[in-house]
Design a protein around this motif. Sequence first.
Motif, PDB file in Angstrom:
ATOM      1  N   LEU A   1       5.132  -5.798   7.651  1.00 58.95           N
ATOM      2  CA  LEU A   1       4.622  -5.655   6.454  1.00 58.95           C
ATOM      3  C   LEU A   1       5.175  -6.901   5.414  1.00 58.95           C
ATOM      4  O   LEU A   1       6.546  -7.215   5.878  1.00 58.95           O
ATOM      5  CB  LEU A   1       4.951  -4.464   5.848  1.00 58.95           C
TER       6      LEU A   1
ATOM      7  N   PRO B   1       7.570  -4.819   0.090  1.00 63.58           N
ATOM      8  CA  PRO B   1       6.916  -4.226  -1.047  1.00 63.58           C
ATOM      9  C   PRO B   1       7.146  -4.667  -2.431  1.00 63.58           C
ATOM     10  O   PRO B   1       8.393  -4.829  -2.865  1.00 63.58           O
ATOM     11  CB  PRO B   1       7.379  -2.912  -0.542  1.00 63.58           C
TER      12      PRO B   1
ATOM     13  N   THR C   1       1.573   3.002  -4.542  1.00 63.33           N
ATOM     14  CA  THR C   1       0.837   1.761  -3.919  1.00 63.33           C
ATOM     15  C   THR C   1       1.071   1.418  -2.703  1.00 63.33           C
ATOM     16  O   THR C   1       0.311   1.209  -1.659  1.00 63.33           O
ATOM     17  CB  THR C   1       0.796   0.451  -5.021  1.00 63.33           C
ATOM     18  N   PHE C   2       2.584   1.301  -2.204  1.00 66.36           N
ATOM     19  CA  PHE C   2       2.765   0.918  -1.215  1.00 66.36           C
ATOM     20  C   PHE C   2       2.484   2.031   0.127  1.00 66.36           C
ATOM     21  O   PHE C   2       2.188   1.689   1.089  1.00 66.36           O
ATOM     22  CB  PHE C   2       4.436   0.604  -1.175  1.00 66.36           C
TER      23      PHE C   2
ATOM     24  N   THR D   1      -1.528   1.989   0.543  1.00 73.92           N
ATOM     25  CA  THR D   1      -2.235   0.977   0.903  1.00 73.92           C
ATOM     26  C   THR D   1      -1.610   0.050   2.025  1.00 73.92           C
ATOM     27  O   THR D   1      -2.361  -0.524   2.876  1.00 73.92           O
ATOM     28  CB  THR D   1      -2.368  -0.138  -0.138  1.00 73.92           C
ATOM     29  N   GLN D   2      -0.443   0.241   2.197  1.00 74.95           N
ATOM     30  CA  GLN D   2       0.305  -0.727   3.282  1.00 74.95           C
ATOM     31  C   GLN D   2       0.957  -0.029   4.382  1.00 74.95           C
ATOM     32  O   GLN D   2       1.074  -0.435   5.511  1.00 74.95           O
ATOM     33  CB  GLN D   2       1.441  -1.507   2.724  1.00 74.95           C
ATOM     34  N   LEU D   3       1.532   1.038   4.251  1.00 75.59           N
ATOM     35  CA  LEU D   3       2.564   1.727   5.163  1.00 75.59           C
ATOM     36  C   LEU D   3       1.669   2.421   6.190  1.00 75.59           C
ATOM     37  O   LEU D   3       2.152   2.202   7.453  1.00 75.59           O
ATOM     38  CB  LEU D   3       3.209   3.062   4.452  1.00 75.59           C
TER      39      LEU D   3
ATOM     40  N   PRO E   1      -1.521   1.411   7.400  1.00 73.27           N
ATOM     41  CA  PRO E   1      -1.666   0.388   8.624  1.00 73.27           C
ATOM     42  C   PRO E   1      -0.560  -0.373   9.089  1.00 73.27           C
ATOM     43  O   PRO E   1      -0.832  -0.668  10.416  1.00 73.27           O
ATOM     44  CB  PRO E   1      -2.564  -0.690   7.508  1.00 73.27           C
ATOM     45  N   GLY E   2       0.562  -0.454   8.621  1.00 78.01           N
ATOM     46  CA  GLY E   2       1.726  -1.053   9.074  1.00 78.01           C
ATOM     47  C   GLY E   2       2.064   0.056  10.332  1.00 78.01           C
ATOM     48  O   GLY E   2       2.491  -0.784  11.433  1.00 78.01           O
TER      49      GLY E   2
END
Length: 93
Positions: free
Chosen positions: A26, A29, A58-59, A62-64, A66-67
């Motif tokens: 990732l 953030p 948001t993190f 949207t990111q956690l 998939p990571g």
Amino acid sequence: MTYVTVVEDSPAGTVENLDKLMSDILPEPDGLAARYAGTVGGKLAIVAIWESRDHAETFMSTQLGPGLRRLLGAAPASPPHTLGIEVEHYYVR
């Protein structure tokens, strides 16, 4: 307003996996001020200090996910229980 998240049982499982997730998989953030991690009762616990609730949400949204899928090869069975705290008072030495 500063926002703190506490995860009692991270799907990353180990500090080494968390390091891999946060440094190799990732991007850094937005709004993350500090992160503390350790093992409690055999489970990975994480405390993160954010510039705002919006940055944390948001993190995580949207990111956690998939990571973690990339790290673990599959999505966790369920999202970790996360406690969020809007900081009203703080003390720093």
